[in-house]
Write an enzyme that holds these catalytic residues in place. Sequence first.
Site, PDB file in Angstrom:
ATOM      1  N   LEU A   1     -94.790 -65.316  40.437  1.00 41.23           N
ATOM      2  CA  LEU A   1     -95.995 -64.485  40.263  1.00 41.23           C
ATOM      3  C   LEU A   1     -96.018 -63.348  41.279  1.00 41.23           C
ATOM      4  O   LEU A   1     -96.738 -63.383  42.258  1.00 41.23           O
ATOM      5  CB  LEU A   1     -97.256 -65.343  40.404  1.00 41.23           C
ATOM      6  CG  LEU A   1     -97.491 -66.350  39.270  1.00 41.23           C
ATOM      7  CD1 LEU A   1     -98.814 -67.077  39.483  1.00 41.23           C
ATOM      8  CD2 LEU A   1     -97.479 -65.671  37.913  1.00 41.23           C
ATOM      9  N   HIS A   2     -95.176 -62.349  41.079  1.00 43.17           N
ATOM     10  CA  HIS A   2     -95.178 -61.197  41.973  1.00 43.17           C
ATOM     11  C   HIS A   2     -95.471 -59.959  41.131  1.00 43.17           C
ATOM     12  O   HIS A   2     -95.504 -60.036  39.910  1.00 43.17           O
ATOM     13  CB  HIS A   2     -93.816 -61.056  42.657  1.00 43.17           C
ATOM     14  CG  HIS A   2     -92.832 -60.344  41.814  1.00 43.17           C
ATOM     15  ND1 HIS A   2     -92.511 -59.019  42.007  1.00 43.17           N
ATOM     16  CD2 HIS A   2     -92.174 -60.731  40.716  1.00 43.17           C
ATOM     17  CE1 HIS A   2     -91.665 -58.646  41.074  1.00 43.17           C
ATOM     18  NE2 HIS A   2     -91.429 -59.655  40.280  1.00 43.17           N
ATOM     19  N   ALA A   3     -95.686 -58.843  41.771  1.00 49.63           N
ATOM     20  CA  ALA A   3     -95.830 -57.530  41.133  1.00 49.63           C
ATOM     21  C   ALA A   3     -96.511 -57.554  39.769  1.00 49.63           C
ATOM     22  O   ALA A   3     -97.653 -57.945  39.654  1.00 49.63           O
ATOM     23  CB  ALA A   3     -94.478 -56.847  41.069  1.00 49.63           C
TER      24      ALA A   3
END
Lengths: 86, 574
Positions: free
Chosen positions: A14-16
């Site tokens: 769950l990044h960017a």
Amino acid sequence: MVEITTMVQNKTGLHARPAAQLVALAKTFQSKVTVLADGRSCDAKSIFSVLHACIKQGTEVVVRAEGADEQNAAESIVKYIEALEE
Amino acid sequence: MILQGVSVCPGCTLSRSYLLAEPPAFDLAKKADEPVADALRRIDEAFASIAAELTASKEEYAAAGACEQADLMDVQMAMLEDSFFRDQITAAAEAGLAPSAAVLSSGKEQEDMLLALNDDYMSARAEDIHDLSLRIACQIEGLARPDLSGLTEDCVVIAKQLLPSTLMSAKVEHIKGLVIGNGTKTSHVSILASGLQIPTVVGCGNVSMVKEGETVYLDGEKGTLCCAMSAEELAACEKELNAFRKQRETLLTYGTRSFESRDGVKSGLYMNITDPCELLRPADCTNDGVGLFRSEFLFLDRKTLPSEEEQYEAYAQAAKALGGRPLTIRTIDIGGDKNAPALALPQEENPFMGYRAVRICMDRSDLILTQLRAILRAAVHGDIRVMFPMIATVSELDVMLDYLKLAASQLTKENISHRADIKVGIMVEIPSAVIMLDQLLARIDFVSIGSNDLVQYTFAADRLNEKVSYLNKFMHPAVLRLIHQTVSVTREHGKECSLCGEMAGDRVGLAALAILGLRKFSMSSSKLLRAKRLMSMLDLGALRSLQEPLLHARDAEEAVALLKQSLPGEYFGA
């Protein structure tokens, strides 16, 4: 309160963009939405909160929703997490 | 007026100037000199206008099909709308901080927390919040910030300093030239500019005398910038530009011709690259692939080490872009004049003689294993070769080969797709490697001569020290003999030999190398076309008789004079 457990499958976690879209989706519900992972919890409506949780591929997460549309909120967010590909 | 700097990328351009703003310096503890209500209102206004700008940029990127940039706008938008961030700023303003200081200190707190996660993806997000809070603060204070993303017409960008990220976010097609006051030839941004083939001059000192929007003439080859031009000067520059364009037209006719001498001896022509994005632009001319990929670009200008995944992406992207042509990846060559903040290497008295490249990897198995794993994984996407720099002894090479085997066996055990049978080579840049070449060759498939370092190690003269620059001569017979020995011994062993230093792209160097028997040349992509034209003028059969005299010349000057007597006059005008 509704809680659904799922697994983060996509490579980058769950990044960017996945995080930004998760936040945008969570904001469409009235309920308070929390994501619990590795003993940490984060507010799904705050990108900083989600980023700080640093949720990676292979992490088991619990999506918790509390409010008028809790069932719908929890289900939609779990569906979003499970459909992540990148 | 003419400013003299250092040439980074050749090419001439006559265009209007665009002065890049300098990053303003802010005081993060500045106290407000206005009532809290006014401070909060100014923050609100700044947020609203940045939100409008982000939405507009996102639509523009999406329309242009630039999905990655559009996504980035989404992320920044989510940060801008984040209620925690906003509450933090409000609290800071209520505590008496000036609006810009409230934003920047809150942004810094988020940035530090993201960096503390020690995760590559998250550190990239730390950069996002850094950029965003700087942007809000500039908006509040009515200050310009360094930004090239909004260029709408062709220009020569004039900057005191330039960050690679600013250049990367630019509309590069509008940048016809680049002048950086403080840059050096080897800084990351210079290498990037060269890869993007933007005519670039660096280190010309005082650029503040250039006026915004005035017509300037940049000569990337001579390293000069003409500004505040009189009518006569302008006319002279236009004449020069025409001559340059004519020459360029001639060169372009060599685009699809093969790289061969006048008497039909074919050679390999390869590119030196620093960033895989250089391969996204079509090259000037046909070529045989990448002879040197300086992988350390992934490690510079950042606070954390790139992960295996990030490296894999970069190598795979480059391999795919080459469509089956070879990609020779040099493992990290950090140290010397290139430092990686993430490694926190101590300053050394003699960095070129010190702890550098494989010498660091001998102690840092994590570093080299991560890289080798990424390389082996990416190798399923093309013809990837691995090359170890700064090999001085057979034992060093053996350690590196053991790491390579270990990386492959780890991947096999973990059931991760990879290729273990890739070609392996070394850089020949230390004289001891030339002396021991037979033993080194028994273990590898190819060598590539790094002429820049070979010269400095042959003469024990730091190539960045002006006072000993008289020793920095690749045409000296001492160097020519080492190269000749390397070429001959490699051939005897049936292995491949190329050269990837500055010498390969140099007019005189190219001829000397061809005469010494070298048949593989690797150089920056801006030099490829001219190399084709130069090679087509050489009659290698006839020039062979020059080999012995070159090797027995007294010094570099005599060797150059020998070539000048024997080569056609037009060779030196091409």
